[in-house]
Enzyme design. Sequence first.
Site, short mmCIF file in Angstrom:
data_model
loop_
_atom_site.label_atom_id
_atom_site.label_comp_id
_atom_site.label_asym_id
_atom_site.label_seq_id
_atom_site.Cartn_x
_atom_site.Cartn_y
_atom_site.Cartn_z
N THR A 1 0.86 -1.17 0.00
CA THR A 1 0.00 0.00 0.00
C THR A 1 0.90 1.22 0.00
OG1 THR A 1 -1.58 1.30 1.33
CG2 THR A 1 -0.14 -0.17 2.52
N CYS B 1 -1.98 4.96 -5.31
CA CYS B 1 -2.75 4.11 -4.40
C CYS B 1 -2.83 2.77 -5.10
CB CYS B 1 -4.14 4.68 -4.15
SG CYS B 1 -5.23 3.54 -3.25
N THR B 2 -2.60 1.69 -4.37
CA THR B 2 -2.50 0.39 -5.02
C THR B 2 -3.82 -0.10 -5.59
OG1 THR B 2 -2.67 -0.61 -2.81
CG2 THR B 2 -0.46 -0.39 -3.76
#
Length: 245
Positions: free
Chosen positions: A83, A197-198
Amino acid sequence: MKTIGLLGGMSWKSTMSYYQGLNQGVKAVLGGLNCAKICLYSVNFDEIEKHQHLGQWDKAADILSQAAQYVEAGGADFLLICTNTMHKVAPQIEATINIPLLHIADATAKQLIDDNVTKVGLLGTHFTMEQDFYKGRLENKFGIEVITPNHEQRQIVHDIIYQELCLGTLNDASRQRYLAIIHQLHQQGAQAVILGCTEIGLLVTNRDTHVPLYDTTQQHIQAALEIALADPDSKPPETKAVRFD
């Protein structure tokens, strides 16, 4: 082959992308039945999210530090935090383990430098877009200028992440809102945009826009593969980029 440690669950949707990408990457290089050696600890994101929005970063760091110690005890040779936002507490986590931590911003910055990108847009949570732990690292350590959307747009990006993407919801209307923000950043001089953002890479890909997008999940995966597959007596192997778009 080194064992890759994954600190996941933030959210589990993007952790799936890490697991898939690492295994596909190893197979692409080694072939046959080869797959990645992975030690994964997946936390309960509900606990982490509550601490994030209450500003209780030390409590979140305690949870992740304990999980990282479990990953190390499981035999991992190095650690990835799956993350972007929780890299805010990366220094606290690093202080509790004896294995290296592969920072997601460093992996992304390396590719940006290789591609001669010096000014980049950044999308992510409020925390990632507004605080210094991510932007400052790109600017101060790598000399990359970072711009972010305006306040209203940052709220849109943040809300879609937590209210939709982390729940596995993909809406075309949200995709179009992201693309509009991406194109505006490009008009402001960004040569490319970081999907910081993953989860964002689950919604928006390079097929959707002419603006180059750097999915931090993919950059993190590629950097991990280079380390995991490196012969200690030679240069790291050339790894094939693994994409899901």
